[in-house]
Motif scaffolding. Structure first.
Motif, PDB file in Angstrom:
ATOM      1  N   GLU A 153      -2.781  -4.156  -8.494  1.00 52.25           N
ATOM      2  CA  GLU A 153      -3.088  -3.791  -7.064  1.00 52.25           C
ATOM      3  C   GLU A 153      -1.614  -4.045  -6.702  1.00 52.25           C
ATOM      4  OE1 GLU A 153      -4.391  -2.742  -3.685  1.00 52.25           O
ATOM      5  OE2 GLU A 153      -5.490  -2.639  -5.494  1.00 52.25           O
ATOM      6  N   ASN A 154      -0.887  -4.894  -6.679  1.00 53.92           N
ATOM      7  CA  ASN A 154       0.400  -4.930  -6.271  1.00 53.92           C
ATOM      8  C   ASN A 154       1.571  -3.757  -6.568  1.00 53.92           C
ATOM      9  OD1 ASN A 154       2.009  -6.869  -4.611  1.00 53.92           O
ATOM     10  ND2 ASN A 154       3.251  -7.270  -6.130  1.00 53.92           N
ATOM     11  N   GLU A 155       1.244  -3.458  -7.891  1.00 44.98           N
ATOM     12  CA  GLU A 155       1.962  -2.206  -8.485  1.00 44.98           C
ATOM     13  C   GLU A 155       1.505  -1.143  -7.480  1.00 44.98           C
ATOM     14  OE1 GLU A 155       2.919   0.357 -12.451  1.00 44.98           O
ATOM     15  OE2 GLU A 155       0.823  -0.573 -11.891  1.00 44.98           O
ATOM     16  N   ARG A 156       0.042  -0.755  -7.160  1.00 47.98           N
ATOM     17  CA  ARG A 156      -0.247   0.266  -6.475  1.00 47.98           C
ATOM     18  C   ARG A 156       0.466   0.262  -5.039  1.00 47.98           C
ATOM     19  NH1 ARG A 156      -4.996  -0.212  -9.507  1.00 47.98           N
ATOM     20  NH2 ARG A 156      -5.801  -1.828  -8.521  1.00 47.98           N
ATOM     21  N   LYS A 157       0.420  -0.871  -4.433  1.00 50.23           N
ATOM     22  CA  LYS A 157       0.906  -0.937  -3.109  1.00 50.23           C
ATOM     23  C   LYS A 157       2.316  -0.464  -2.970  1.00 50.23           C
ATOM     24  CE  LYS A 157      -2.081  -4.879  -1.661  1.00 50.23           C
ATOM     25  NZ  LYS A 157      -2.110  -6.313  -1.394  1.00 50.23           N
ATOM     26  N   MET A 158       3.221  -1.164  -4.145  1.00 45.83           N
ATOM     27  CA  MET A 158       4.679  -0.650  -4.236  1.00 45.83           C
ATOM     28  C   MET A 158       4.903   0.708  -4.450  1.00 45.83           C
ATOM     29  SD  MET A 158       6.430  -3.659  -4.039  1.00 45.83           S
ATOM     30  CE  MET A 158       5.163  -4.060  -2.875  1.00 45.83           C
ATOM     31  N   ARG A 159       3.768   1.455  -5.123  1.00 49.42           N
ATOM     32  CA  ARG A 159       3.933   2.822  -5.309  1.00 49.42           C
ATOM     33  C   ARG A 159       4.050   3.603  -3.870  1.00 49.42           C
ATOM     34  NH1 ARG A 159       4.797   4.657 -10.236  1.00 49.42           N
ATOM     35  NH2 ARG A 159       3.926   3.238 -12.123  1.00 49.42           N
ATOM     36  N   GLN A 160       2.928   3.179  -3.279  1.00 44.23           N
ATOM     37  CA  GLN A 160       2.750   3.561  -1.817  1.00 44.23           C
ATOM     38  C   GLN A 160       3.778   3.195  -0.835  1.00 44.23           C
ATOM     39  OE1 GLN A 160      -0.916   1.728  -0.458  1.00 44.23           O
ATOM     40  NE2 GLN A 160      -2.173   2.896  -1.675  1.00 44.23           N
ATOM     41  N   GLN A 161       4.437   1.992  -1.098  1.00 40.73           N
ATOM     42  CA  GLN A 161       5.733   1.671  -0.422  1.00 40.73           C
ATOM     43  C   GLN A 161       6.933   2.607  -0.472  1.00 40.73           C
ATOM     44  OE1 GLN A 161       6.245  -2.448  -0.072  1.00 40.73           O
ATOM     45  NE2 GLN A 161       8.588  -2.043   0.235  1.00 40.73           N
TER      46      GLN A 161
END
Length: 214
Positions: A153-161
């Protein structure tokens, strides 16, 4: 096949390492061995054991990847907040070990680890694949996390960021260079009578070469 660990053994007989093979500069000999390892097609030829120790002397070791070498030392990159980073802050002494079993060779390196320049860290970080750059932001390396799902989930957040494609280097991510004071070249030989040549850095900057008993 025997299940007895004590029965596992191999006789080394491919090559030898004599004083006549010992170039005056250990980096020149390492480069020669490195090229031969590349030509041998060794899988992950740049994998090396990095050994560190905490301030109280507790040793620790793990496999990292060599990303460059020159007469200044041997370079790898990591999260500065990782366990290895904390240990190198407390105690900058470090050791590296390469084991190229296909050539029956080992290289041991000991010295001081220093951070590389920010410019060098930036250059290497920007050369990494996008997924690796995202991963550097997503993973709080060595810290306890709730679950694999949390990490993803943190990886997904970073991709969005970083959806605009501009992925800057994390401020706590960069390189170390191990500046050697000792480099040992080990060549396997029959009957466990291996060849070991040790280079020791002298005060004037030259290297003393000694043969060690196996």
């Amino acid at each position: 096949m025997s299940n007895n660990i004590a029965d596992i053994r191999k006789d080394y007989k491919l090559q030898s390492l004599s004083e006549s093979d010992a170039l005056p500069d250990p980096f020149a000999l390492f480069e020669k061995w490195w090229k031969e390892a590349l030509e041998a097609g060794i899988d992950e030829v740049n994998a090396m054991t990095l050994a560190t120790a905490s301030a109280d002397g507790m040793p620790d070791a793990r496999i990292v990847l060599l990303k460059g070498f020159d007469p200044k030392g041997f370079t790898f990159f990591t999260n500065y907040d990782s366990v290895k980073g904390a240990q190198l802050l407390e105690n900058p002494r470090a050791s590296l070990v390469f084991f190229w079993k296909e050539l029956e060779r080992q290289v041991r390196i000991s010295g001081l680890a220093v951070m590389v320049s920010e410019a060098e860290s930036e250059e290497y970080f920007n050369s990494r694949p996008e997924n690796s750059r995202i991963g550097a932001w997503a993973s709080p390396q060595s810290q306890p996390i709730a679950s694999r799902e949390w990490l993803e989930e943190n990886e997904r957040k970073m991709r969005q960021q970083f959806s605009d494609g501009v992925i800057k280097r994390p401020p706590n991510w960069g390189g170390y260079r191990v500046r050697p004071t000792h480099i040992e070249f080990w060549q396997g030989r029959p009957n466990r009578l291996h060849d070991r040549l040790l280079y020791s850095l002298q005060i004037k900057g030259d290297w003393k070469i000694q043969r060690l008993a196996p």
